[in-house]
Scaffold this motif. Structure first.
Motif, PDB file in Angstrom:
ATOM      1  N   ASP A  46     -46.708  28.078  76.783  1.00  0.00           N
ATOM      2  CA  ASP A  46     -47.881  27.219  76.959  1.00  0.00           C
ATOM      3  C   ASP A  46     -49.110  28.105  76.978  1.00  0.00           C
ATOM      4  N   THR A  47     -50.223  27.600  76.477  1.00  0.00           N
ATOM      5  CA  THR A  47     -51.479  28.357  76.492  1.00  0.00           C
ATOM      6  C   THR A  47     -52.559  27.567  77.223  1.00  0.00           C
ATOM      7  N   LEU A  48     -53.509  28.295  77.780  1.00  0.00           N
ATOM      8  CA  LEU A  48     -54.665  27.697  78.431  1.00  0.00           C
ATOM      9  C   LEU A  48     -55.886  27.904  77.542  1.00  0.00           C
ATOM     10  N   PRO A  49     -56.914  27.045  77.673  1.00  0.00           N
ATOM     11  CA  PRO A  49     -58.114  27.226  76.855  1.00  0.00           C
ATOM     12  C   PRO A  49     -58.707  28.622  77.023  1.00  0.00           C
ATOM     13  N   ALA A  50     -59.238  29.130  75.953  1.00  0.00           N
ATOM     14  CA  ALA A  50     -59.874  30.446  76.001  1.00  0.00           C
ATOM     15  C   ALA A  50     -61.180  30.364  76.782  1.00  0.00           C
ATOM     16  N   ARG A  51     -61.535  31.474  77.381  1.00  0.00           N
ATOM     17  CA  ARG A  51     -62.775  31.555  78.154  1.00  0.00           C
ATOM     18  C   ARG A  51     -63.619  32.697  77.593  1.00  0.00           C
ATOM     19  N   ILE A  52     -64.897  32.430  77.418  1.00  0.00           N
ATOM     20  CA  ILE A  52     -65.818  33.429  76.873  1.00  0.00           C
ATOM     21  C   ILE A  52     -66.931  33.648  77.882  1.00  0.00           C
ATOM     22  N   GLU A  53     -67.182  34.906  78.220  1.00  0.00           N
ATOM     23  CA  GLU A  53     -68.239  35.230  79.171  1.00  0.00           C
ATOM     24  C   GLU A  53     -69.175  36.275  78.577  1.00  0.00           C
ATOM     25  N   THR A  93     -71.222  31.130  80.122  1.00  0.00           N
ATOM     26  CA  THR A  93     -69.786  30.885  80.108  1.00  0.00           C
ATOM     27  C   THR A  93     -69.480  29.781  79.108  1.00  0.00           C
ATOM     28  N   GLN A  94     -68.483  30.011  78.268  1.00  0.00           N
ATOM     29  CA  GLN A  94     -68.086  29.034  77.263  1.00  0.00           C
ATOM     30  C   GLN A  94     -66.565  28.883  77.262  1.00  0.00           C
ATOM     31  N   THR A  95     -66.107  27.804  76.664  1.00  0.00           N
ATOM     32  CA  THR A  95     -64.675  27.594  76.475  1.00  0.00           C
ATOM     33  C   THR A  95     -64.413  27.371  74.991  1.00  0.00           C
ATOM     34  N   ALA A  96     -63.153  27.516  74.599  1.00  0.00           N
ATOM     35  CA  ALA A  96     -62.775  27.342  73.199  1.00  0.00           C
ATOM     36  C   ALA A  96     -61.269  27.151  73.113  1.00  0.00           C
ATOM     37  N   THR A  97     -60.821  26.713  71.956  1.00  0.00           N
ATOM     38  CA  THR A  97     -59.397  26.677  71.651  1.00  0.00           C
ATOM     39  C   THR A  97     -59.057  27.944  70.872  1.00  0.00           C
ATOM     40  N   ALA A  98     -58.052  28.654  71.336  1.00  0.00           N
ATOM     41  CA  ALA A  98     -57.728  29.950  70.725  1.00  0.00           C
ATOM     42  C   ALA A  98     -56.390  29.888  70.006  1.00  0.00           C
ATOM     43  N   THR A  99     -56.346  30.504  68.850  1.00  0.00           N
ATOM     44  CA  THR A  99     -55.089  30.832  68.182  1.00  0.00           C
ATOM     45  C   THR A  99     -55.052  32.350  68.054  1.00  0.00           C
ATOM     46  N   PHE A 100     -53.909  32.938  68.347  1.00  0.00           N
ATOM     47  CA  PHE A 100     -53.838  34.392  68.380  1.00  0.00           C
ATOM     48  C   PHE A 100     -52.412  34.819  68.091  1.00  0.00           C
ATOM     49  N   PHE A 139     -53.667  48.727  59.116  1.00  0.00           N
ATOM     50  CA  PHE A 139     -52.643  47.712  59.361  1.00  0.00           C
ATOM     51  C   PHE A 139     -53.115  46.764  60.457  1.00  0.00           C
ATOM     52  N   PRO A 140     -53.339  45.480  60.146  1.00  0.00           N
ATOM     53  CA  PRO A 140     -53.824  44.530  61.162  1.00  0.00           C
ATOM     54  C   PRO A 140     -52.681  44.082  62.068  1.00  0.00           C
ATOM     55  N   PHE A 141     -52.776  44.424  63.355  1.00  0.00           N
ATOM     56  CA  PHE A 141     -51.687  44.074  64.276  1.00  0.00           C
ATOM     57  C   PHE A 141     -52.054  42.967  65.256  1.00  0.00           C
ATOM     58  N   PHE A 142     -53.326  42.519  65.258  1.00  0.00           N
ATOM     59  CA  PHE A 142     -53.716  41.430  66.158  1.00  0.00           C
ATOM     60  C   PHE A 142     -54.875  40.662  65.550  1.00  0.00           C
ATOM     61  N   ARG A 143     -54.821  39.357  65.739  1.00  0.00           N
ATOM     62  CA  ARG A 143     -55.919  38.491  65.299  1.00  0.00           C
ATOM     63  C   ARG A 143     -56.077  37.357  66.307  1.00  0.00           C
ATOM     64  N   MET A 144     -57.327  37.038  66.632  1.00  0.00           N
ATOM     65  CA  MET A 144     -57.616  35.901  67.506  1.00  0.00           C
ATOM     66  C   MET A 144     -58.769  35.094  66.926  1.00  0.00           C
ATOM     67  N   SER A 145     -58.561  33.790  66.807  1.00  0.00           N
ATOM     68  CA  SER A 145     -59.598  32.882  66.335  1.00  0.00           C
ATOM     69  C   SER A 145     -59.967  31.935  67.462  1.00  0.00           C
TER      70      SER A 145
END
Length: 270
Positions: A248-255, A214-221, A153-159
């Motif tokens: 409100d959401t802030l840009p995603a951060r990838i490390e 370090t990267q940034t992205a737009t996240a939908t989750f 059962f998928p309970f979380f998804r983030m793109s």
């Protein structure tokens, strides 16, 4: 945290190897081996929706902010080079006890896809860990996707979309003493009572972790509401998270980082 020989069940077989104790009884080397890929997104919610998630002694500190953090760990010495994946939900919070006070992020729940760190983290440290199937990041061009599920059962998804190198250094973090936890274990023979129930702190100290990209992205989750039939032991958790208002959401951060800590400096708060 003072540390001698660490035992866990099953007791009769001797000391238990794990993150904080190798087969020779000595600590592992966390300086160069562990590698991590972490993607996190923060959002503002409503105070009256978050406050019921806090244990006794805790309070929301500042804006009602939530962070959802995905991490993939690889090359772990304590797993003989293997790794696992994590999904955590953090609240911006503080703690006031009879003697201690602390401010930081309260780790409300942490899913992992391997039983070994779940058992050691719950029993030795007091982390609120649960099992789940957590995917490796599926990367295509400048996008990435991760999912978490329980027995199908998928309970979380983030793109993550529009991934690009960070244009500037991150802003200075808010004052923080570390990551806050609440350790609770029911009493055998009286399950409606606590065998232990107290706050813990993973303090902010210098570690061997070095961020190399370090990267940034737009996240939908999204968390997905679940029925008892779909997730018999966790439906109340994911459904509550799915109901949180997102103002409100802030840009995603990838490390991407090298090195880590065995968290052996975690301490009980009074």
């Amino acid at each position: 945290m003072t540390q001698g020989t660490i035992f866990r069940m099953p007791y009769g077989f001797g000391p238990m190897p794990g993150p904080r104790q190798g087969p020779d009884g000595k600590p592992h080397d966390w300086t160069t081996g562990p590698r991590s890929y972490t993607a996190s997104v923060r959002f503002l919610s409503m105070r009256d929706a978050l406050e019921p998630l806090l244990p006794p002694g805790f309070y929301l500190d500042g804006d009602p902010e939530v962070e959802v953090r995905y991490t993939e760990l690889t090359e772990l010495a304590w797993l003989a080079g293997r790794g696992y994946r994590l999904l955590g939900v953090y609240l911006k919070a503080g703690y006031r006890g009879q003697r201690d006070t602390a401010r930081g992020q309260f780790l409300s729940v942490l899913w992992e896809n391997l039983a070994d760190p779940i058992l050691s983290g719950r029993e030795e440290l007091g982390y609120a860990k649960l099992p789940a199937e957590i995917s490796a990041p599926r990367r295509v061009g400048r996008t990435a996707e991760v999912t978490a599920s329980w027995m199908g059962f998928p309970f979380f998804r983030m793109s993550l979309e529009g991934i690009e190198d960070a244009a500037q250094a991150p802003a200075a973090p808010a004052p923080s003493d570390g990551v806050l936890h609440y350790k609770y274990i029911p009493r055998t023979g009286a399950l409606d009572e606590a065998d232990c129930a107290y706050a813990c702190l993973s303090p902010n100290v210098a570690t061997h972790r070095r961020v190399v990209a370090t990267q940034t992205a737009t996240a939908t989750f999204a968390f997905v509401r679940a029925t008892w039939e779909q997730m018999p032991t966790q439906f109340h958790i994911v459904s509550r998270l799915a109901e949180l208002p997102i103002l409100d959401t802030l840009p995603a951060r990838i490390e991407t980082a090298i090195g880590a800590s065995d968290l052996g400096n975690l301490r009980r708060l009074e």
